[in-house]
Design an enzyme around this catalytic site. Structure first.
Site, PDB file in Angstrom:
ATOM      1  N   ASP A 109      28.519  40.209  80.441  1.00 51.64           N
ATOM      2  CA  ASP A 109      27.009  39.640  80.464  1.00 51.64           C
ATOM      3  C   ASP A 109      27.044  38.459  80.005  1.00 51.64           C
ATOM      4  O   ASP A 109      28.343  37.626  79.878  1.00 51.64           O
ATOM      5  CB  ASP A 109      26.300  40.851  79.549  1.00 51.64           C
ATOM      6  CG  ASP A 109      26.348  40.443  78.129  1.00 51.64           C
ATOM      7  OD1 ASP A 109      27.495  39.772  77.718  1.00 51.64           O
ATOM      8  OD2 ASP A 109      25.928  40.980  77.215  1.00 51.64           O
TER       9      ASP A 109
ATOM     10  N   ASP B  98      25.308  36.006  77.162  1.00 51.51           N
ATOM     11  CA  ASP B  98      24.506  35.963  75.813  1.00 51.51           C
ATOM     12  C   ASP B  98      23.680  34.621  75.177  1.00 51.51           C
ATOM     13  O   ASP B  98      24.583  33.517  75.445  1.00 51.51           O
ATOM     14  CB  ASP B  98      25.302  36.326  74.647  1.00 51.51           C
ATOM     15  CG  ASP B  98      26.031  38.027  75.081  1.00 51.51           C
ATOM     16  OD1 ASP B  98      25.403  38.598  75.105  1.00 51.51           O
ATOM     17  OD2 ASP B  98      27.154  37.759  75.230  1.00 51.51           O
TER      18      ASP B  98
ATOM     19  N   ASP C  59      21.437  38.693  77.700  1.00 48.20           N
ATOM     20  CA  ASP C  59      20.868  38.956  76.418  1.00 48.20           C
ATOM     21  C   ASP C  59      20.261  37.781  75.833  1.00 48.20           C
ATOM     22  O   ASP C  59      21.085  36.705  75.835  1.00 48.20           O
ATOM     23  CB  ASP C  59      21.906  39.472  75.438  1.00 48.20           C
ATOM     24  CG  ASP C  59      22.193  40.895  75.836  1.00 48.20           C
ATOM     25  OD1 ASP C  59      21.690  41.489  76.537  1.00 48.20           O
ATOM     26  OD2 ASP C  59      23.587  41.260  75.222  1.00 48.20           O
TER      27      ASP C  59
HETATM   28  P1  TTP Z   1      28.705  41.496  73.971  1.00 46.49           P
HETATM   29  O1  TTP Z   1      27.872  40.562  74.910  1.00 46.49           O
HETATM   30  O2  TTP Z   1      28.722  43.016  73.891  1.00 46.49           O
HETATM   31  O3  TTP Z   1      30.591  41.118  73.911  1.00 46.49           O
HETATM   32  P2  TTP Z   1      31.248  39.796  74.439  1.00 46.49           P
HETATM   33  O4  TTP Z   1      30.134  38.754  74.848  1.00 46.49           O
HETATM   34  O5  TTP Z   1      31.833  39.560  73.302  1.00 46.49           O
HETATM   35  O6  TTP Z   1      32.042  40.292  75.554  1.00 46.49           O
HETATM   36  P3  TTP Z   1      31.412  40.444  77.136  1.00 46.49           P
HETATM   37  O7  TTP Z   1      32.268  39.328  77.840  1.00 46.49           O
HETATM   38  O8  TTP Z   1      32.207  41.863  77.539  1.00 46.49           O
HETATM   39  O9  TTP Z   1      30.000  40.407  77.265  1.00 46.49           O
HETATM   40  O10 TTP Z   1      28.370  41.035  72.322  1.00 46.49           O
HETATM   41  C1  TTP Z   1      28.396  39.656  71.981  1.00 46.49           C
HETATM   42  C2  TTP Z   1      28.220  39.566  70.497  1.00 46.49           C
HETATM   43  O11 TTP Z   1      26.982  40.060  70.025  1.00 46.49           O
HETATM   44  C3  TTP Z   1      29.149  40.412  69.641  1.00 46.49           C
HETATM   45  O12 TTP Z   1      29.909  39.867  68.771  1.00 46.49           O
HETATM   46  C4  TTP Z   1      28.397  41.529  69.130  1.00 46.49           C
HETATM   47  C5  TTP Z   1      27.157  40.557  68.939  1.00 46.49           C
HETATM   48  N1  TTP Z   1      25.715  41.824  68.799  1.00 46.49           N
HETATM   49  C6  TTP Z   1      24.994  41.702  67.787  1.00 46.49           C
HETATM   50  O13 TTP Z   1      25.434  41.073  66.736  1.00 46.49           O
HETATM   51  N2  TTP Z   1      23.790  42.693  67.948  1.00 46.49           N
HETATM   52  C7  TTP Z   1      23.630  43.208  68.662  1.00 46.49           C
HETATM   53  O14 TTP Z   1      22.717  44.204  68.506  1.00 46.49           O
HETATM   54  C8  TTP Z   1      24.355  43.234  69.984  1.00 46.49           C
HETATM   55  C9  TTP Z   1      24.243  44.126  71.151  1.00 46.49           C
HETATM   56  C10 TTP Z   1      25.657  42.208  69.854  1.00 46.49           C
HETATM   57 MN    MN Z   2      28.558  39.140  76.170  1.00 48.52          MN
HETATM   58 MN    MN Z   3      25.711  40.753  75.286  1.00 46.55          MN
END
Ligand code: TTP
Ligand code: MN
Ligand code: MN
Ligand code: MN
Length: 374
Positions: free
Chosen positions: A204, A206, A298
């Site tokens: 995703d 973020d 996100d």
């Molecule tokens: P992710 O998007 O799940 O993971 P990522 O970006 O490291 O890997 P990917 O490439 O698979 O997307 O989460 C990103 C960060 O956000 C992770 O360190 C955890 C944090 N997080 C929170 O702090 N609170 C939350 O509610 C969620 C869903 C994630």
């Molecule tokens: Mn992510």
């Molecule tokens: Mn995420």
């Protein structure tokens, strides 16, 4: 001291947040095996086992040379009996019997497939598996009532199980910045998650959003979402309001309370680009011009005074975050969250404007995002 054999014992700090872990390392065969067992434990909702395997994998990610002999691992932390036997098996036979059996098991395959549906967690997938559901056609035939999130997850399954590229993340970044800028000029948008750690692809994208005048960021999500919807950039969204107060704040919890939006973007594809998904092929054969793909995004909004904590918390990796909180609790008698750092001894919150200051409060050497890939 000389130990009489050639393998130099080298010491590795115990907590992953004390170490520099880059994306590329020398022991992928081992880390992939241990990560698969961690994933399997997560799918079985066995959190303790999952963390043990994640920590073992992280130790090997930080190991500086290719592993050829288990004796090289003397002095390395977080390697329990189980992980060591997996490593030994791979050293001797080229692969681990347990890992390969898990990889091929019907349960693991079905649970992976079902939890890959957006909105489906391990608990739901386990229930479906119990009822004999193994794949999307069977889920459809079962007549199960799906949540709105799951319906979107099924509808965009092919797109959402394909990883997002850095270029796509940057394009989405421009769309988000335009929308945020239109609703709240001089708000700041920061790419966080795996892409901030330097990953070239992700599941995703973020974003963390804040405004230098505290309070101006309140209620921003619904406005940004309306702006994006009006331009047909959203296939799905679920907004959450900010629910954080210092009083309510069990400060060391994993879940945070920020205003946020879990969404699925409708990302236009460049003209003449390759069709991305099977749905695209079908649409193109029908003569429809369906040049877009679905991408999970996100959006998180934080008050300016919490920005450094939110940035650190949303940059990951998940294990790095977990280890930071464990370090804070066990070694510093402090509680760290994505909102704040509380010193239990002084009974006060410790302020920070930058990630560097948070590491300093925790008496940790600063680790940049690209070295938080534990
Ligand atoms: P992710 O998007 O799940 O993971 P990522 O970006 O490291 O890997 P990917 O490439 O698979 O997307 O989460 C990103 C960060 O956000 C992770 O360190 C955890 C944090 N997080 C929170 O702090 N609170 C939350 O509610 C969620 C869903 C994630
Ligand atoms: Mn992510
Ligand atoms: Mn995420
Ligand atoms: Mn899922």
């Amino acid at each position: 001291a000389s130990s009489g054999d050639e393998t130099a014992t080298f010491s590795m700090p115990i907590y992953a947040c004390q170490r520099r872990t880059t994306l590329d390392h020398r022991n992928a065969v081992f880390t992939e095996a241990l990560s698969l067992l961690a994933e399997n434990a997560e799918l079985s909702q066995d959190e303790g086992r999952a963390v043990a395997f994640r920590r073992a994998a992280a130790t090997l990610k930080a190991f500086p040379e290719p592993l050829t002999d288990a004796r090289q691992l003397r002095g390395c932390p977080c390697l329990g009996q189980h992980s060591l036997s997996v490593i030994q098996d791979i050293l001797e036979n080229g692969s681990s019997r347990e890992v390969e059996a898990t990889r091929r098991s019907e349960r693991f395959k079905a649970m992976k497939l079902l939890t890959a549906i957006f909105g489906v967690g391990a608990k739901t997938a386990a229930q479906w598996f119990q009822e004999g559901i193994r794949n999307l056609p069977q889920l459809h035939q079962s007549g199960r009532v799906l949540t709105r999130a799951q319906q979107a997850g099924v509808a965009h399954y092919d797109d959402l199980t394909q990883s997002v590229t850095r270029a796509e993340a940057d394009t989405i970044g421009q769309i988000v910045e335009e929308a945020v800028g239109a609703k709240l000029p001089s708000a700041r948008v920061t790419l966080v998650g795996g892409f901030r750690r330097g990953k070239l692809s992700g599941h995703d994208v973020d974003f963390l959003i804040t405004h230098p005048e505290e309070g101006r960021e309140e209620g921003l999500i619904p406005k940004v979402v309306a702006h994006l919807e009006a331009r047909d950039f959203l296939l799905y969204h679920k907004n959450n309001r900010n629910s954080y107060t210092e009083a309510s704040g069990t400060p060391a919890s994993t879940m945070d309370h920020f205003e946020r939006c879990f969404s699925i973007f409708k990302l236009p594809m460049p003209e003449g680009g390759e069709p991305h998904s099977r749905q695209d092929d079908v649409a193109l054969r029908r003569g429809e011009c369906r040049r877009w793909r679905a991408v999970r995004v996100d959006l998180v909004v934080c008050p300016f005074s919490q920005f450094a904590f939110a940035l650190l918390g949303w940059t990951g990796s998940k294990l790095f975050e977990r280890e930071l909180r464990r370090w804070a609790t066990q070694q510093k008698n402090m509680s760290l969250s994505s909102h704040a750092l509380y010193d239990n001894k002084q009974r006060k919150y410790l302020k920070a404007a930058t990630e560097e200051e948070i590491f300093a409060h925790l008496s940790l050497e600063y680790i940049p995002p690209s070295e938080r890939n534990a």
